[in-house]
Design an enzyme around this catalytic site. Structure first.
Site, PDB file in Angstrom:
ATOM      1  N   LYS A   1      32.609  50.064  29.933  1.00 21.41           N
ATOM      2  CA  LYS A   1      33.185  50.189  28.593  1.00 21.41           C
ATOM      3  C   LYS A   1      32.779  49.132  27.516  1.00 21.41           C
ATOM      4  O   LYS A   1      32.443  49.397  26.315  1.00 21.41           O
ATOM      5  CB  LYS A   1      34.597  50.562  28.726  1.00 21.41           C
ATOM      6  CG  LYS A   1      35.149  51.451  27.568  1.00 21.41           C
ATOM      7  CD  LYS A   1      36.511  52.106  28.010  1.00 21.41           C
ATOM      8  CE  LYS A   1      37.354  51.297  28.749  1.00 21.41           C
ATOM      9  NZ  LYS A   1      38.223  50.871  27.752  1.00 21.41           N
TER      10      LYS A   1
ATOM     11  N   ARG B   1      32.306  41.530  42.966  1.00 21.01           N
ATOM     12  CA  ARG B   1      32.255  40.638  42.002  1.00 21.01           C
ATOM     13  C   ARG B   1      32.563  39.378  42.576  1.00 21.01           C
ATOM     14  O   ARG B   1      33.387  39.347  43.518  1.00 21.01           O
ATOM     15  CB  ARG B   1      33.135  40.989  40.973  1.00 21.01           C
ATOM     16  CG  ARG B   1      32.580  41.737  39.957  1.00 21.01           C
ATOM     17  CD  ARG B   1      33.370  41.681  38.378  1.00 21.01           C
ATOM     18  NE  ARG B   1      34.720  42.079  38.475  1.00 21.01           N
ATOM     19  CZ  ARG B   1      35.235  43.102  37.648  1.00 21.01           C
ATOM     20  NH1 ARG B   1      34.622  43.363  36.624  1.00 21.01           N
ATOM     21  NH2 ARG B   1      36.584  43.364  37.832  1.00 21.01           N
TER      22      ARG B   1
ATOM     23  N   ARG C   1      37.928  36.637  42.944  1.00 24.52           N
ATOM     24  CA  ARG C   1      39.328  36.832  42.300  1.00 24.52           C
ATOM     25  C   ARG C   1      40.174  37.748  42.909  1.00 24.52           C
ATOM     26  O   ARG C   1      39.850  38.937  43.625  1.00 24.52           O
ATOM     27  CB  ARG C   1      38.977  37.183  40.912  1.00 24.52           C
ATOM     28  CG  ARG C   1      37.971  36.333  40.094  1.00 24.52           C
ATOM     29  CD  ARG C   1      38.192  36.474  38.771  1.00 24.52           C
ATOM     30  NE  ARG C   1      38.156  37.856  38.512  1.00 24.52           N
ATOM     31  CZ  ARG C   1      37.783  38.370  36.982  1.00 24.52           C
ATOM     32  NH1 ARG C   1      37.730  37.734  35.989  1.00 24.52           N
ATOM     33  NH2 ARG C   1      37.733  39.664  37.040  1.00 24.52           N
TER      34      ARG C   1
ATOM     35  N   ARG D   1      44.864  49.809  40.228  1.00 29.56           N
ATOM     36  CA  ARG D   1      44.528  49.795  39.060  1.00 29.56           C
ATOM     37  C   ARG D   1      43.872  51.012  38.626  1.00 29.56           C
ATOM     38  O   ARG D   1      44.324  51.739  37.362  1.00 29.56           O
ATOM     39  CB  ARG D   1      43.575  48.640  38.735  1.00 29.56           C
ATOM     40  CG  ARG D   1      44.317  47.349  38.599  1.00 29.56           C
ATOM     41  CD  ARG D   1      43.320  46.306  38.230  1.00 29.56           C
ATOM     42  NE  ARG D   1      42.391  46.425  37.024  1.00 29.56           N
ATOM     43  CZ  ARG D   1      41.093  45.823  36.951  1.00 29.56           C
ATOM     44  NH1 ARG D   1      40.564  45.076  37.897  1.00 29.56           N
ATOM     45  NH2 ARG D   1      40.592  45.853  35.535  1.00 29.56           N
TER      46      ARG D   1
END
Ligand SMILES: [Zn+2]
Length: 223
Positions: free
Chosen positions: A13, A127, A160, A171
């Site tokens: 986004k 990631r 992370r 989430r």
């Protein structure tokens, strides 16, 4: 033109907000960024918000609405603006509708970046970050040159805490629960769902197409 950009975490986004903003020449406004700026500048609003957040509370609609209005009344928003992260609740959506009507602006157009939840989990759990310089990599489409270490300084990359699968799923669930009712509020021809599981350039083309071909195009946005 007033655009409301929606999409789950990890859907790209932020990238699309920047591309659309520079294409249309309208500012992209992130309410998350606005809130952080108010807190940092220690404005009255920022101090109140910081107190709420420190106790683990959610900043209420009244505060967020007030902050947003202050921003969109700047002259750079005269031709329109893109909102990222607002409205987050049905009450905020109702408030925005009323505000746009009161300024005789056209109702907002909604772009929803749709990506399969499993794809997002795969993307985000791929990631990696350098703990020294902070650079972020993605093993799927932006890997480091040498496996497992940072291009800049050779440090071993880490994952992370919030990029672990169970946290990502949580989430996404929270996002869907929060946003579902807001999208329902807007349901209709002003909502454009765009396939977000494509290269950024293609996603952008689809957004541009949706905006241009949609009905109710206001003359002032013709460029
Ligand atoms: Zn590094």
């Amino acid at each position: 033109m007033v655009l409301l950009l929606f999409g789950p975490p990890g859907c790209g986004k932020g990238t699309q907000a920047r591309m659309v903003s520079s294409w249309l020449g309208i500012p992209a406004i992130s309410t998350g960024d606005l809130l952080r700026a108010e807190v940092e500048a220690r404005t009255a609003l920022g101090i109140t918000a910081a107190e709420i957040m420190e106790t683990g509370g959610l900043v209420g609609d009244g505060l967020v609405n007030a902050m947003l209005i202050r921003r969109v009344e700047h002259s750079d928003c005269a031709r329109g603006f893109l909102l990222d992260g607002f409205p987050r609740t049905v009450a905020q959506a109702g408030f925005l509708d009323g505000y746009l009507a009161s300024r005789q602006l056209p109702p907002g157009r909604i772009i929803y970046l749709d990506v399969e939840r499993q794809t997002l989990v795969d993307r985000m759990s791929a990631r990696r970050q350098c703990p020294v310089c902070g650079k972020i990599y993605n093993l799927l489409h932006q890997p480091p040159r040498a496996k497992g270490v940072c291009d800049n300084d050779g440090t071993v990359l880490i994952r992370r805490k919030d990029d672990h699968q169970s946290i990502i799923r949580q989430r996404l669930k929270e996002y869907d629960e929060l946003t579902g009712p807001v999208l329902d509020h807007y349901r209709g021809p002003r909502v454009h769902s765009v396939d977000g599981d494509q290269p950024a350039e293609r996603v952008f083309e689809d957004i541009a197409g949706a905006i241009q071909w949609a009905p109710e195009r206001e003359p002032s946005s013709a460029a």
